[in-house]
Design a protein around this motif. Sequence first.
Motif, PDB file in Angstrom:
ATOM      1  N   UNK A 116       5.352   9.864 -24.892  1.00  0.00           N
ATOM      2  CA  UNK A 116       4.820  11.131 -24.388  1.00  0.00           C
ATOM      3  C   UNK A 116       4.232  10.909 -23.001  1.00  0.00           C
ATOM      4  N   UNK A 117       4.492  11.762 -22.071  1.00  0.00           N
ATOM      5  CA  UNK A 117       3.936  11.603 -20.741  1.00  0.00           C
ATOM      6  C   UNK A 117       3.375  12.914 -20.246  1.00  0.00           C
ATOM      7  N   UNK A 118       2.287  13.248 -20.832  1.00  0.00           N
ATOM      8  CA  UNK A 118       1.706  14.558 -20.548  1.00  0.00           C
ATOM      9  C   UNK A 118       0.622  14.475 -19.498  1.00  0.00           C
ATOM     10  N   UNK A 119      -0.146  15.531 -19.433  1.00  0.00           N
ATOM     11  CA  UNK A 119      -1.236  15.645 -18.460  1.00  0.00           C
ATOM     12  C   UNK A 119      -2.156  14.437 -18.513  1.00  0.00           C
ATOM     13  N   UNK A 120      -2.526  14.125 -19.773  1.00  0.00           N
ATOM     14  CA  UNK A 120      -3.531  13.088 -19.958  1.00  0.00           C
ATOM     15  C   UNK A 120      -3.040  11.743 -19.439  1.00  0.00           C
ATOM     16  N   UNK A 121      -1.798  11.432 -19.819  1.00  0.00           N
ATOM     17  CA  UNK A 121      -1.257  10.143 -19.385  1.00  0.00           C
ATOM     18  C   UNK A 121      -1.107  10.099 -17.869  1.00  0.00           C
ATOM     19  N   UNK A 122      -0.666  11.248 -17.361  1.00  0.00           N
ATOM     20  CA  UNK A 122      -0.499  11.299 -15.900  1.00  0.00           C
ATOM     21  C   UNK A 122      -1.815  11.028 -15.186  1.00  0.00           C
ATOM     22  N   UNK A 123      -2.836  11.666 -15.752  1.00  0.00           N
ATOM     23  CA  UNK A 123      -4.156  11.501 -15.153  1.00  0.00           C
ATOM     24  C   UNK A 123      -4.580  10.028 -15.159  1.00  0.00           C
ATOM     25  N   UNK A 124      -4.308   9.407 -16.328  1.00  0.00           N
ATOM     26  CA  UNK A 124      -4.647   7.986 -16.457  1.00  0.00           C
ATOM     27  C   UNK A 124      -3.894   7.142 -15.435  1.00  0.00           C
ATOM     28  N   UNK A 125      -2.599   7.437 -15.365  1.00  0.00           N
ATOM     29  CA  UNK A 125      -1.760   6.665 -14.425  1.00  0.00           C
ATOM     30  C   UNK A 125      -2.271   6.839 -13.004  1.00  0.00           C
ATOM     31  N   UNK A 126      -2.602   8.103 -12.674  1.00  0.00           N
ATOM     32  CA  UNK A 126      -3.084   8.364 -11.328  1.00  0.00           C
ATOM     33  C   UNK A 126      -4.357   7.568 -11.045  1.00  0.00           C
ATOM     34  N   UNK A 173       0.832  -1.203   0.000  1.00  0.00           N
ATOM     35  CA  UNK A 173       0.000   0.000   0.000  1.00  0.00           C
ATOM     36  C   UNK A 173       0.868   1.254   0.000  1.00  0.00           C
ATOM     37  N   UNK A 174       1.861   1.186   0.843  1.00  0.00           N
ATOM     38  CA  UNK A 174       2.775   2.319   0.941  1.00  0.00           C
ATOM     39  C   UNK A 174       3.460   2.589  -0.398  1.00  0.00           C
ATOM     40  N   UNK A 175       3.889   1.483  -0.981  1.00  0.00           N
ATOM     41  CA  UNK A 175       4.551   1.588  -2.273  1.00  0.00           C
ATOM     42  C   UNK A 175       3.646   2.253  -3.309  1.00  0.00           C
ATOM     43  N   UNK A 176       2.387   1.824  -3.293  1.00  0.00           N
ATOM     44  CA  UNK A 176       1.457   2.392  -4.268  1.00  0.00           C
ATOM     45  C   UNK A 176       1.196   3.868  -4.005  1.00  0.00           C
ATOM     46  N   UNK A 177       1.072   4.207  -2.718  1.00  0.00           N
ATOM     47  CA  UNK A 177       0.873   5.624  -2.364  1.00  0.00           C
ATOM     48  C   UNK A 177       2.039   6.460  -2.880  1.00  0.00           C
ATOM     49  N   UNK A 178       3.212   5.889  -2.687  1.00  0.00           N
ATOM     50  CA  UNK A 178       4.396   6.616  -3.127  1.00  0.00           C
ATOM     51  C   UNK A 178       4.388   6.793  -4.642  1.00  0.00           C
ATOM     52  N   UNK A 179       4.009   5.728  -5.305  1.00  0.00           N
ATOM     53  CA  UNK A 179       3.938   5.794  -6.762  1.00  0.00           C
ATOM     54  C   UNK A 179       2.960   6.874  -7.203  1.00  0.00           C
ATOM     55  N   UNK A 180       1.856   6.926  -6.435  1.00  0.00           N
ATOM     56  CA  UNK A 180       0.861   7.933  -6.767  1.00  0.00           C
ATOM     57  C   UNK A 180       1.431   9.347  -6.583  1.00  0.00           C
ATOM     58  N   UNK A 181       2.189   9.503  -5.503  1.00  0.00           N
ATOM     59  CA  UNK A 181       2.793  10.803  -5.237  1.00  0.00           C
ATOM     60  C   UNK A 181       3.772  11.183  -6.355  1.00  0.00           C
ATOM     61  N   UNK A 182       4.417  10.184  -6.917  1.00  0.00           N
ATOM     62  CA  UNK A 182       5.398  10.458  -7.949  1.00  0.00           C
ATOM     63  C   UNK A 182       4.854  10.292  -9.355  1.00  0.00           C
ATOM     64  N   UNK A 183       3.544  10.344  -9.433  1.00  0.00           N
ATOM     65  CA  UNK A 183       2.949  10.005 -10.718  1.00  0.00           C
ATOM     66  C   UNK A 183       3.345  10.977 -11.831  1.00  0.00           C
ATOM     67  N   UNK A 184       3.714  12.171 -11.452  1.00  0.00           N
ATOM     68  CA  UNK A 184       4.120  13.143 -12.484  1.00  0.00           C
ATOM     69  C   UNK A 184       5.559  12.922 -12.941  1.00  0.00           C
ATOM     70  N   UNK A 185       6.279  12.152 -12.143  1.00  0.00           N
ATOM     71  CA  UNK A 185       7.687  11.933 -12.454  1.00  0.00           C
ATOM     72  C   UNK A 185       7.820  10.790 -13.449  1.00  0.00           C
ATOM     73  N   UNK A 186       8.194  11.145 -14.663  1.00  0.00           N
ATOM     74  CA  UNK A 186       8.232  10.126 -15.691  1.00  0.00           C
ATOM     75  C   UNK A 186       9.320   9.098 -15.404  1.00  0.00           C
TER      76      UNK A 186
END
Lengths: 390, 564
Positions: free
Chosen positions: B57-67, A28-41
């Motif tokens: 590409x890893x833009x807004x849309x993809x991020x949203x999906x991933x989230x 769970x923690x791992x997933x939360x962290x992943x979520x926090x870093x979701x913008x980090x490609x």
Amino acid sequence: MDLITKESGQLGKNASLQACEDSVDALLEFLEQAKANVTDKQYMAQVHTMYTSQVAPQIIQTPNDVHKAISRYGKALDRTFKLNVNSAASSIVQIASDNDDSKEAVESREELNRAVAVHLLRLGEFDTANIFLGESATKLPPLLVEQFELLYDILRSMGERNLQPAIDWASTHQRFLDCRGSDLEFQLRELQFKMLLSQRDTSAALAYARTHFQRYQRHYLKEISQLVTSILYSYTGNSPYEKTGGEVSGDDHAVALKTVQQTLIKEFCTLLGLSSESPLVQAVSSGTVALPILAKMGGIMKTKRTEWTSSNELPVEIDLPPEFQFHSVFVCPVSKEQTTDSNPPLMLPCGHILAHDTLKAMSKDSDRYRFKCHYCPEETTFPHTRRVYF
Amino acid sequence: MIKADNALLLEEPLLRVPYEMLRKNLKTVHKHMTQESTMVEQTLSKLQQSTQHVAAEYGEKQQEEARESLDQLISRVRGLKRKIATLKDEQNETLTTTKARVEHLNVIFDNEKETDPEKQKETEKKWLRTRLERLLTDYFLRQGFSETAKSFAQNRGITSLVDVTILDQCISVETSLRQRHSTAECLAWCSENRSFLRKTRSSLEFEVRLQHYVELVKSGRVEDALKYCQRFLSKNADIHLREIQQAAGLLAFPPGTEGSPYKDLYACERWNQLSRKFVQTFADVHGLSDGSSLLYTLSTGLSVLKTHSCRNFGAPAELPITADKDEDMDPSLTSSARPYARRSENLPSVFGSGFSIRMYGSDEIRGLDTLPVIPPRALANLSSMRRDIAMQNNLDLEESIEDDNEESEERTSGDGERDSDGAVPVEELEELPDAPPELLSAEYLARRIEEATKENTDIIPKTTLDMFNHFYPGCCTSHQLSRADACPVCSVELNSLAENLPYAHHIRSHLDADPVVLPNSRIFGRAKLMEYSHKMMKAAPNTVVDPTSFECFKIDELITAYPS
């Protein structure tokens, strides 16, 4: 059992699902962290690799560990329990039902339910007994229930050092107790006296002795004189009556109280026509002793492909301690058979005893044939033997 | 008396049940965890793949999906965590139970090392009592008395030693089958435990389905039945082809047919068979014993205790003892039909005697005049004793004596068997050695017997006699000389249960030490007899009293016996 104890100890340590919960927490923690870093490609690009290396092994491993502990314990159980114990019992039940054509199984269940209900009363479990009577639709005479409630009331008061209800009961049933040669009433009075005495209430004790002890004069003169004389020593420490218990301090009456309670229970049950100990306890206890032996016997017989030969008799002797022997059993020393009504014990003039059938055989079935006793040199004939009753 | 190793053999279900629970629990946990972890793995690997390429590409849309997919995962794992938390609690509970049970068993193992025999006995007794309480609770549950079981287990503090919930579950399904003829509960259970059923190749589910089908046919819903058959039965053709063919054949026979396999299929008895089969399968799954251990242990125990001297009053239930009183007054009938008429063939058993009958008989039974209680000789003794007393005291007791003699004559003549078998007729008795000369003691005994025989029933509660509709003379043989009173087989409660059980096997005699024969041919242990006589006849040291008949003998009339 040692094996089981050991493994169950291990089980307590290892079989808890705490580890599993922890690994799920980690996930769970791992997933939360992943979520926090979701913008980090960058992070997302290796999220699966990270998962398989950091979290996944734990997730897979933890249930396996628990499984290991449990199955080790299971193996210990397998190794200990190899016999099917109930098979032996069921063959007994089988014989019983073979012998029993007319009665339905239901009927015996009713009997059993009644026995169980009485047992509950004996335990003093009145609430449970009531529920039981309701649920099983068993009927007991209400008077019986009342009587047991009375008994428990009396016992409770005795526990609170109030002997009066018990004494009342004993005097109501004085004649009954007398006929049985029971000491109960005197035991109660004696205890009351001792209790008064140990409260340093000498005059009350003396008064009590005067009012109540007369009645017992004929049978208990010695005890009474000891009791009363013990008053003399009630203030000094070294009474010669120590042993009679006339001189013990307050709490030590507990032992005496218990003895008297036992006597009371016994007399009370006898008055009701019941035995003083619950027969259910005794029967089940001896069954507990006998079942494994019979089961082992059954196992042996199976491998040797033999069966019970003695119909209507158990195949082996089960050695029970003396307190479980209730009747005299006479086994003919020659034929090794138990005597029964049809094969009764007969006594020779020399005092030796044999079974009827044995003697018949020894006398060659003739009244005039003289034969020698199996033990001593004395000779006799069949008509000189005498039926005896154990 | 109990060997711990042996006792342990009986306790398999005690440990097996929580073990199976642990296993089952873990399996569920494992299943959930694997399910969720594959889910997580798949999603994550997809995420990683989509971002792995530098060019991707890893833009807004993809991020949203991933989230979003991560959120989904998180909520799923939260669900998993919740499930596991409950399972963990269950598991811990089971572990505690296991621990308590192992400890309970270790009590007897530790007890074997106990050096103080008194203490050892005490612990053993207590352990056996607890065991009985366990068996009782088990019995209650199996009989469907679940309230009783719960209350009992709670009051006796043995909740960790009995499987209340599991048995409750078992019984509720069992009754739904047996009483309500409903298959739904059982089928639900089957689907829960499908993997086990498949592994053991249990035919339970098929049987239940078949029964459902039969019920459909029975109620005339042939089309539904056919559909049901196609859907659930026909896929079992590889194993149960014969049954399926029969089931199809059933359509040709109306309910109430006499054709044999079909009649059986329609029979209501099948529900009982099904419920038995279910209980058995259930027991296998959970490691329970498949019958009531109480019943088994009790039968075995009674059998082990049963001797040829034990009473058997099962018979009088069929005798008109509580039936019409007037009929019973017929002396020929009563005397031979009386429960201990059988006993009277060998008269001096420790039971069939004593005044206890009169004392404990309720009014009803008195009305039946059920006695020759006191053996003739004792009566004769008694009357001569009284005569002596009367002469001594110048009291006119003649009448009562005569009454007594008449009575006893009546009794003896009413009981032919008794006469023919060793007991001496009253007339001759007068010539036999009389009561001991010590008047005090004789008076004392006479008084006791008189009181006993006169004893009224008002102060004595109606006894268990009513309860069992039997007549139990000598329930309370009035002496402590023999332990026969305490014999469970002879007890009011269990006697009828023991009736058909086999006897115990004995290869050695169990007799009182130093046996002596009284002139009336009864044998007692000398020490015990003397002790009893002393208690009864304090003032007459040279007299012995037969505790069963109250006959008095001089001490030099005793003959030593050598039974073995």
